[in-house]
Scaffold this active site. Structure first.
Site, PDB file in Angstrom:
ATOM      1  CG  ASP A  96     -14.699 -11.536   5.106  1.00  0.00           C
ATOM      2  OD1 ASP A  96     -15.150 -10.479   5.862  1.00  0.00           O
ATOM      3  OD2 ASP A  96     -14.124 -11.597   4.268  1.00  0.00           O
ATOM      4  CD  GLU A  98     -18.127  -4.558   2.970  1.00  0.00           C
ATOM      5  OE1 GLU A  98     -17.540  -4.673   1.913  1.00  0.00           O
ATOM      6  OE2 GLU A  98     -17.688  -4.062   3.963  1.00  0.00           O
TER       7      GLU A  98
END
Length: 503
Positions: free
Chosen positions: A22, A178
């Protein structure tokens, strides 16, 4: 036969190997800063610095105090800290993140990305996970979250302004929109998201609009990046962030995995940080080839010194690479009790326990070696390769014996035992990547043993690595190798970690 074209200089990808998922990046002048998820580990959110987007150095962890990061003992692995966004605005660094299991979305700030970072401002009005920060021309701050929805935020108070509004959520029918990031570039606001889930179907998509709230027009070439349905060595590509280089070109940082072995392919290092070049064509991003060796960028490179192979534990504080499970008490983990040694005091009786006293570092190479000089005279402990409480292997010393254990799901077994002379003993593991020779070959082999006085290494057990993979264990993390105490007090004089040449 025609001659093969000569390849120019290349750089290695991933640019930050090992469990560093991430990634979020921002540029300030000639410097780049990057932050990653850390899940159940403390300290949380590793922060890196680079001058060229290729060579990165960890400069700290944003969340290094209990007042910043609470990870309850009962919280499961792969919960905790999800998907930070790191930005620089108005002379200050801002970091917004989700603590799954305690507090929801949180906001931190700092004048120096190396820290110290502020205590959290809690954001009860910001729903969901994967929050992003963006500012429009009048200074309004927009938070965009997975789903995808947006709301205005008062940075000073943490209060939201107005209602949470749904916006463009990616390709119709694609699961898990997302990791949104919103940017003002030229005449448009661009909304970059991940979709397809964080497994093999992961992808990056983009849309654009004239205002930060849209309406958004989807790129006709979406997804602009995915490796699904291919045999490419980098898979699960997604969760990207966009950054501009000093020469005006653009790049993506993103997560991906490197599966090994035969079918279905097992990735063991977790999701890693990769770099991909991009171009703008007719107002849309076009992503270049994402490969293990990238053509070297046109701008100057700034290599950084190689990380030392040995940590002597000579400092008053541990290097920021060292992480623990959920918390780290100075009473239970210290370098100040015995000079040049790391001292661990046991709470949990093994790495099976949520409260095991553990200090480890991410495995960053597919083939590597780790050694630690262990003094178990006052207790019992050793060296473990951990994915979570139900998936780990370890070699443990105590009471004149060395034992190897394997925990695979609900099963825990003693694999080998051997008597050793009294006194400190060097425990070790060699991890060797195995090429995909057959459909059922695992990704690697882990050989656990101890060193004799002459430096020779006695292997007690060689275990397949497939059971310490995400495809078996599930979750979002990667392997961490380190030291633990299972009973009493255990001292560790040093820790060596070095890559090995692939077989």
């Amino acid at each position: 036969m025609s001659a093969q074209p000569e390849l120019g200089p290349t750089v290695s990808n991933p640019v930050i190997p090992g469990f560093h998922p991430d990634p979020s990046v921002c540029r300030v002048g000639d410097d780049y800063y990057l932050a990653c998820s850390s899940f159940e580990y403390f300290p949380g959110i590793p922060v890196f610095h680079s001058r060229d987007l290729v060579h990165w150095t960890q400069i700290g962890n944003a969340l290094e105090r209990p007042s910043q990061l609470r990870l309850p003992r009962e919280m499961p692995s792969s919960a905790g800290i999800y998907a930070p966004t790191l930005r620089h605005h108005d002379g200050r660094f801002w970091l917004i993140v989700t603590n799954v299991g305690d507090g929801g979305n949180l906001l931190f700030s700092a004048t120096d990305p190396a820290g110290p970072w502020s205590d959290p401002v809690r954001l009860p009005g910001v729903p969901g996970i994967d929050p992003d920060l963006a500012w429009d021309e009048d200074g309004t701050c927009w938070v965009t979250v997975a789903g995808v929805s947006q709301v205005r935020l008062d940075l000073a108070t943490g209060e939201t302004v107005g209602e949470v509004e749904r916006t463009w959520s990616g390709t119709p029918g694609a699961q898990a929109p997302e990791a949104p990031h919103l940017y003002r570039i030229g005449d448009y606001w661009y909304l970059l998201i991940a979709e397809g889930g964080t497994e093999r179907g992961h992808a990056v998509a983009i849309a654009r609009g004239l205002t930060p709230t849209g309406p958004f027009e989807a790129c006709p070439a979406n997804p602009i990046l995915t490796h699904r349905g291919t045999h490419r060595p980098i898979q699960n590509t997604g969760h990207a962030d966009l950054v501009q280089a000093p020469d005006g070109s653009w790049c993506l940082v993103l997560l991906g995995v490197r599966p090994g072995g035969g079918t279905p392919g097992w990735h063991v290092l977790g999701r890693e940080t990769f770099l991909a070049p991009v171009e703008w064509v007719d107002g849309w991003l076009v992503v270049g080839e994402l490969t293990p060796e990238l053509p070297a960028p046109a701008w100057p490179l700034h290599p950084v010194p190689a990380e030392p192979a040995r940590d002597e534990f000579d400092g008053a504080e541990l290097h920021p690479r060292w992480i623990s499970v959920r918390e780290r008490s100075h009473h239970l983990c210290t370098t100040k009790e015995r000079s040049g040694w790391l001292t661990l005091r046991a709470v949990g009786a093994s790495p099976d326990e949520n409260d095991v006293v553990f200090v480890g570092r991410r495995q960053q190479h597919l083939s590597c070696r780790a050694r630690t000089l262990t003094d178990p005279a006052e207790g019992r402990g050793g060296l473990t390769v951990r994915l979570d409480e139900e998936h780990h292997y370890e070699i443990e010393a105590g009471a004149g014996e060395v034992r190897v254990y394997a925990r695979i799901g609900p099963l825990r077994t003693e694999v080998a035992a051997h008597q050793v002379p009294a006194g400190p003993v060097v425990l070790g593991v060699d991890i060797t990547e195995t090429p995909p020779r057959e459909a059922r070959s695992g990704p690697d082999e882990l050989s656990f043993g101890f060193e004799a006085a002459d430096g020779s290494f006695t292997v007690l057990a060689a275990l397949t690595g497939r059971y310490l993979s995400t495809e078996v264990a599930g979750g979002f993390t990667g392997r961490v190798i380190g030291m633990y105490a299972a009973e009493g007090t255990v001292h560790f004089d040093r820790f060596d970690y070095e890559p090995l040449a692939a077989s």
